[in-house]
Design a protein around this motif. Structure first.
Motif, short mmCIF file in Angstrom:
data_model
loop_
_atom_site.label_atom_id
_atom_site.label_comp_id
_atom_site.label_asym_id
_atom_site.label_seq_id
_atom_site.Cartn_x
_atom_site.Cartn_y
_atom_site.Cartn_z
N UNK A 1 0.83 -1.22 0.00
CA UNK A 1 0.00 0.00 0.00
C UNK A 1 0.86 1.26 0.00
N UNK A 2 1.89 1.26 0.86
CA UNK A 2 2.74 2.45 0.96
C UNK A 2 3.56 2.63 -0.31
N UNK A 3 3.99 1.49 -0.89
CA UNK A 3 4.76 1.57 -2.14
C UNK A 3 3.89 2.18 -3.24
N UNK A 4 2.66 1.68 -3.32
CA UNK A 4 1.74 2.21 -4.35
C UNK A 4 1.48 3.70 -4.10
N UNK A 5 1.29 4.04 -2.83
CA UNK A 5 1.03 5.46 -2.48
C UNK A 5 2.21 6.33 -2.89
N UNK A 6 3.41 5.86 -2.64
CA UNK A 6 4.58 6.68 -2.94
C UNK A 6 4.92 6.67 -4.42
#
Lengths: 121, 250, 122
Positions: free
Chosen positions: A53-58
């Motif tokens: 999720x954080x990878x996609x967000x960033x």
């Protein structure tokens, strides 16, 4: 009449103001989410900040921009205030104080930019 | 008849001929409920020590000359009443952040220079001849600056401003408020000239928005707001000077 | 000028709200470390998330929360001083209305942020 140099403060004051505004609007909730709610598993769905999720967000343009703005502007905001506070409590070590405040903010800005670009799109 | 009340007034004394440094002296002053701190000082001068020196004139908070630190707070002594401090001691000192000339009298020459520097008069946009008649201004245009005309140059705001204390070159609240007063006047065209000063290293960015200047202002001028509005104006001037054909301040 | 700020409660409050900058800086550094760990991959990021769960970290973030909330409170409280007057229908908006509008905006922004994070997370 005395000649006076134009102040370059607008640059730093502008960054201070932008960071202060961002911190005032979102700061408390960001701290709550990242530092309290997610670690303790409160309110938000489980795994809210998990790696995918954080990878996609960033990697998302908006997400990237938000992360960059928060980290860099928070640092410039704090740097400006701390620099002035040092002066106010009697520490006027010119260049040293600037290095400790604006210098750290600059490093933080560059590091976050490099990491965010490295994460890709 | 009730017994005569007496208050202790501690005065910061400094006589340049005989004193190495400022010193304190305490006087026991009989007072009535209608007496101001200024009248207390006058009582001391009349009854205890004729050498005590302080400025005053109108006794009605309009001349702006009787400002002093009263228990550490910059106030006009004519509108500050002894009864509000009784039975505690009152301490009066020369206004902070100014060099002391004698006793409660401070050296205002630096302030006067700053006032002159901001050109506190209308610099007409287009000079008009007598034949062309008066400059017309609407009530709305008048409302833009009226608040900032109320300044009486009492300099309480300078005594309240830690940044003035830290950098005596800082133009300071009252002078910037007056610059703003003329900049906001529809008849005035001196903004660019004043901007040179406001945007300089002695200008508005010395202010860190403590806000105490506006708090102590006896005339509700809100000089702090004038200073902060001009941070925005100076920032616009800083960034937009490259776009404007005339350029901003040098 | 030494110790000038201790001489008046008004100055003390000023120094306290200026000191919130230390907490803003600390939080920015926490996030920066997190971002670097994220860039290093799954394992590093999970390690950072685990570190955020330590009791010390929770207490630290509660302190950050209080300080940064105080920053938000005072930031808008200063608006009547720091911002040009706002005129609506020819009338100047009252200072306390300006301040409460700022606080309301911060509450709305915070709830919106929480809502967005919720949606992304769900």
């Amino acid at each position: 009449m005395k000649t006076r140099k134009r102040s370059n403060a607008p640059v730093f004051w502008g960054l201070f103001g932008a960071g202060g505004m961002l911190a005032a609007l979102f700061g408390p909730m960001l701290v709550f989410i990242t530092g309290v709610a997610v670690p303790l598993g409160l309110i938000l769905p489980a795994g809210a900040m998990d790696y995918p999720k954080m990878l996609a967000f960033s990697q998302n343009f908006i997400g990237k921009g938000f992360i960059f703005a928060v980290i860099s502007l928070f640092m410039w905001h704090a740097a400006h205030r701390i620099f002035h506070s040092l002066h106010e409590i009697g520490i006027h070590a010119g260049f040293g104080c600037k290095l400790l405040t604006y210098g750290v903010a600059l490093v933080g800005t560059v590091v976050s930019a490099v990491v965010l670009l490295g994460i890709g799109f | 008849m009730s017994e005569q009340k007496v208050i202790e007034i501690e005065v910061l004394r400094y006589l340049p001929e005989s004193d190495q440094a400022p010193r304190s002296e305490v006087y026991k002053v009989p007072f009535t409920d209608d007496m101001s701190v200024l009248q207390g000082a006058q009582y001391i001068k009349d009854h205890f020590d004729g050498s005590l020196t302080f400025r005053w004139s109108c006794r009605m908070a309009i001349c702006g000359s009787c400002g002093m630190m009263i228990n550490g707070i910059p106030k006009l002594s004519c509108e500050t009443f002894i009864r509000d401090y009784y039975p505690n001691r009152i301490t009066i000192e020369a206004l902070a952040n100014f060099p002391i000339e004698k006793d409660l009298v401070v050296d205002l020459s630096g302030f006067i220079e700053k006032l002159e520097a901001i050109q506190p008069y209308i610099i007409p946009k287009e000079p008009r001849t007598v034949e062309q008649g008066e400059y017309i201004q609407t009530p709305a245009q008048f409302a833009e600056y009226i608040q900032f005309t109320s300044c009486i140059n009492c300099t309480l705001c300078y005594a309240a401003c830690p940044q003035v204390g830290l950098n005596p070159e800082f133009i300071g609240p009252a002078a910037i408020a007056l610059a703003h007063r003329y900049n906001m006047d529809s008849r005035d065209g001196g903004q660019a000239q004043r901007m040179e000063l406001l945007a300089s290293e002695d200008g508005v960015y010395n202010c860190s928005a403590v806000g105490y200047c506006s708090e102590v202002c006896p005339k509700h001028v809100d000089p702090g707001n004038a200073v902060n509005i001009n941070k925005i104006n100076a920032a616009k001037d800083y960034f937009l000077r490259f776009l404007s054909p005339k350029g901003g301040a040098k | 000028m030494d110790g000038w700020w201790k001489k008046n409660p008004f100055y003390v409050e000023y120094m306290v709200h200026e000191a919130t900058a230390l907490f803003v800086a600390a939080y920015a550094i926490v996030l920066l470390v997190g971002l670097v760990r994220l860039g290093q991959g799954l394992e590093a990021w999970t390690g950072w998330l685990e570190a955020m769960k330590s009791p010390l970290s929770i207490v630290f973030h509660l302190a950050l929360l209080v300080a940064i909330a105080y920053h938000a409170l005072t930031w808008f409280k200063l608006f009547p001083l720091t911002m040009p007057p706002i005129v609506v229908n020819g009338k100047r908006v009252e200072p306390n209305v300006v301040v409460s509008t700022g606080w309301t905006a911060a509450i709305i922004a915070s709830l919106a942020l929480l809502g967005i994070v919720w949606r992304i997370a769900a």
